[in-house]
Enzyme design. Sequence first.
Site, PDB file in Angstrom:
ATOM      1  N   ASP A 182       0.869  -1.177   0.000  1.00  0.00           N
ATOM      2  CA  ASP A 182       0.000   0.000   0.000  1.00  0.00           C
ATOM      3  C   ASP A 182       0.907   1.229   0.000  1.00  0.00           C
ATOM      4  O   ASP A 182       1.159   1.834   1.039  1.00  0.00           O
ATOM      5  CB  ASP A 182      -0.893  -0.026   1.241  1.00  0.00           C
ATOM      6  CG  ASP A 182      -2.033   0.972   1.156  1.00  0.00           C
ATOM      7  OD1 ASP A 182      -2.090   1.718   0.164  1.00  0.00           O
ATOM      8  OD2 ASP A 182      -2.851   1.012   2.086  1.00  0.00           O
ATOM      9  N   ARG A 200       4.619   2.917   2.897  1.00  0.00           N
ATOM     10  CA  ARG A 200       5.154   1.733   3.577  1.00  0.00           C
ATOM     11  C   ARG A 200       6.665   1.641   3.348  1.00  0.00           C
ATOM     12  O   ARG A 200       7.410   1.391   4.287  1.00  0.00           O
ATOM     13  CB  ARG A 200       4.477   0.454   3.065  1.00  0.00           C
ATOM     14  CG  ARG A 200       2.965   0.476   3.108  1.00  0.00           C
ATOM     15  CD  ARG A 200       2.370   0.783   4.465  1.00  0.00           C
ATOM     16  NE  ARG A 200       0.916   0.806   4.436  1.00  0.00           N
ATOM     17  CZ  ARG A 200       0.160   1.603   5.179  1.00  0.00           C
ATOM     18  NH1 ARG A 200       0.724   2.474   6.003  1.00  0.00           N
ATOM     19  NH2 ARG A 200      -1.155   1.546   5.112  1.00  0.00           N
ATOM     20  N   ARG A 238      -5.353  12.076   0.831  1.00  0.00           N
ATOM     21  CA  ARG A 238      -5.085  10.906  -0.016  1.00  0.00           C
ATOM     22  C   ARG A 238      -5.798  11.024  -1.362  1.00  0.00           C
ATOM     23  O   ARG A 238      -5.517  10.261  -2.275  1.00  0.00           O
ATOM     24  CB  ARG A 238      -5.545   9.640   0.703  1.00  0.00           C
ATOM     25  CG  ARG A 238      -4.856   9.419   2.041  1.00  0.00           C
ATOM     26  CD  ARG A 238      -5.565   8.360   2.864  1.00  0.00           C
ATOM     27  NE  ARG A 238      -5.501   7.046   2.234  1.00  0.00           N
ATOM     28  CZ  ARG A 238      -6.230   6.004   2.617  1.00  0.00           C
ATOM     29  NH1 ARG A 238      -7.123   6.140   3.599  1.00  0.00           N
ATOM     30  NH2 ARG A 238      -6.097   4.841   2.019  1.00  0.00           N
ATOM     31  N   LYS A 271      -8.849   2.624  -5.972  1.00  0.00           N
ATOM     32  CA  LYS A 271      -9.623   2.397  -4.757  1.00  0.00           C
ATOM     33  C   LYS A 271     -10.297   3.709  -4.329  1.00  0.00           C
ATOM     34  O   LYS A 271      -9.873   4.784  -4.764  1.00  0.00           O
ATOM     35  CB  LYS A 271      -8.721   1.846  -3.633  1.00  0.00           C
ATOM     36  CG  LYS A 271      -7.607   2.812  -3.210  1.00  0.00           C
ATOM     37  CD  LYS A 271      -6.689   2.175  -2.189  1.00  0.00           C
ATOM     38  CE  LYS A 271      -5.656   3.177  -1.686  1.00  0.00           C
ATOM     39  NZ  LYS A 271      -4.688   2.577  -0.782  1.00  0.00           N
ATOM     40  N   HIS A 272     -11.331   3.674  -3.531  1.00  0.00           N
ATOM     41  CA  HIS A 272     -12.030   2.560  -2.901  1.00  0.00           C
ATOM     42  C   HIS A 272     -13.429   2.542  -3.522  1.00  0.00           C
ATOM     43  O   HIS A 272     -14.228   3.426  -3.236  1.00  0.00           O
ATOM     44  CB  HIS A 272     -12.132   2.738  -1.400  1.00  0.00           C
ATOM     45  CG  HIS A 272     -10.828   3.003  -0.723  1.00  0.00           C
ATOM     46  ND1 HIS A 272     -10.230   4.242  -0.713  1.00  0.00           N
ATOM     47  CD2 HIS A 272      -9.991   2.176  -0.034  1.00  0.00           C
ATOM     48  CE1 HIS A 272      -9.083   4.184  -0.037  1.00  0.00           C
ATOM     49  NE2 HIS A 272      -8.925   2.940   0.388  1.00  0.00           N
ATOM     50  N   HIS A 313     -12.294   2.040   9.323  1.00  0.00           N
ATOM     51  CA  HIS A 313     -11.530   1.211  10.251  1.00  0.00           C
ATOM     52  C   HIS A 313     -12.316   0.994  11.545  1.00  0.00           C
ATOM     53  O   HIS A 313     -12.100   0.010  12.253  1.00  0.00           O
ATOM     54  CB  HIS A 313     -10.193   1.873  10.597  1.00  0.00           C
ATOM     55  CG  HIS A 313      -9.228   1.924   9.449  1.00  0.00           C
ATOM     56  ND1 HIS A 313      -9.173   2.979   8.583  1.00  0.00           N
ATOM     57  CD2 HIS A 313      -8.299   1.035   9.028  1.00  0.00           C
ATOM     58  CE1 HIS A 313      -8.229   2.756   7.677  1.00  0.00           C
ATOM     59  NE2 HIS A 313      -7.687   1.583   7.923  1.00  0.00           N
ATOM     60  N   ASP A 319     -10.679  -4.082   0.464  1.00  0.00           N
ATOM     61  CA  ASP A 319      -9.916  -3.336   1.449  1.00  0.00           C
ATOM     62  C   ASP A 319      -9.670  -4.292   2.620  1.00  0.00           C
ATOM     63  O   ASP A 319     -10.216  -5.398   2.666  1.00  0.00           O
ATOM     64  CB  ASP A 319     -10.714  -2.114   1.892  1.00  0.00           C
ATOM     65  CG  ASP A 319      -9.838  -1.001   2.465  1.00  0.00           C
ATOM     66  OD1 ASP A 319      -8.632  -1.239   2.704  1.00  0.00           O
ATOM     67  OD2 ASP A 319     -10.349   0.114   2.674  1.00  0.00           O
TER      68      ASP A 319
END
Length: 515
Positions: free
Chosen positions: A75, A83, A145, A175-176, A188, A260
Amino acid sequence: MEPSSRHDRLTRLAETTLQPGFVGTTVPDWVRRGIAGGGLTSVVLFGRNIVDPEQVARLTAGLRAENRDLIIAIDEEAGDVTRLEAWTGASRPGNLALGAVDDVDLTESVARDIGRELHAAGISLNYAPSADVNSNPLNPVIGARSFGARTDVVSRHTAAWVRGLQSAGVAACAKHFPGHGDTSVDSHHGLPQVSASVEEIAATALPPFVAAMEAGVRVVMTAHLLAPAYDPDLPATLSPRILVDLLRGELGFDGLVVTDGIEMSAVTARYGIDGATVRAVKGGADAVCVGGEHAGEATFDLLTDALVRAVLDGTLPEARISEAAARVAEFAAWSGSRTRAVATDDAASDIGLVAARRALRVLTGQNGNGEAGGQDRSSVLPLVGAPHVVELSPTMNLAVDGQTPWGVAAPLSDLLPGTTSVRLTEADLRESGDLLDRKGLDPAAERSLVVVVRDAARHGWMSAAMARLLGSRPDAVVVEMGVPNGAAPGAVHLVTHGATRVSGVAAAEFLAGRR
């Protein structure tokens, strides 16, 4: 077919549909066994798996020792979600900065640069770009983002990002789906809901995904959200109306559909992680991403067993899991050939800093009370002498690694030795009523004050703290490193359109008069 043979075959099919993460910087035994057994076809890397580029290359080589076409995903949006550079801070700005510049050639170049680095590290699939239109400025999980709040801007930059990344031999993932920008809940932690009509979604949220498909995107990631206009009961990740009828039927997407992170509360709170996995594959997902929070053999075994049981008891049609596994295998063969065939230029590039500099916006004309008539910029900048920097830090959503460096204080200290700084959180200020005076204002006596915020409009405590600081120091410079809201508090207001390390460097250069 003998029962044991069928069970073994179903186990391999189930393993093929999973894209698990793991803990550590070397290949765990359970992952190696899964790959060698012919079922496990994908893995996902997180910041915890990464030390430096050389180590990642060794890790991916070890992962592919049993299967050269293994899908290795990450990701790496760049910007706030990184990352590869989780421990150092991103060297490229994120989507909002690129959308603010609005130069599709620049966006394509940045994405290609990311692709070259991922390719050299042995990674074949990147869960990026975010194609979400951030139409809700208070969105708690998308924000910077996104390429922006306008559908046309997001569409053209999504397509450019896809072209750039895939030209370097790494598959992109839009995405998403069907669009997470018009939401007010972090998936989340809860289930977001999009209240727009079919017509509104088609006009605002879907065009960037169509643009990604026209650019040749190989993968689409689902959103854990409820879109009652399409399905009033099931979140998009679990909904055949959205994944089959809309994405594959109406929009004609024939690539890989990945979920996801399946452990997110938006789907697990009601169905459990195993139930959500079964429903996702049944609903039309081909691959299930897992391991951001639940990484380990026990989770992998739990989900594998759940899928097998669902086929055996008739809950999940065997034809559906076979179709999903076949699509994963097809993608693995394609991405494996790209991983081996595409040559990349490993030369260092400064395109990230170029983009971050171009994304800076400078506003003047307001004082600390938000009233017209602030100081002239030339009387405030460049900073004279070493300033005091107050960074007001929010709690980040789980998509952003909380340990990733960000801010202006560190790069400004490099340029102006003697710079002092403090980073304060909501909890810090709640515990001590005079902390803002002691740590924020007192050290700035007779010195320039720089106040750094991140999505101040979304955080009442942050806006209040900034107002208190500016009430005492209307000559302060404010740096907004999140989504700007149109206001320009401070004598000078600098907007970076993201909190990446490179955005902090670009801001520090400007404040110190080095540009």
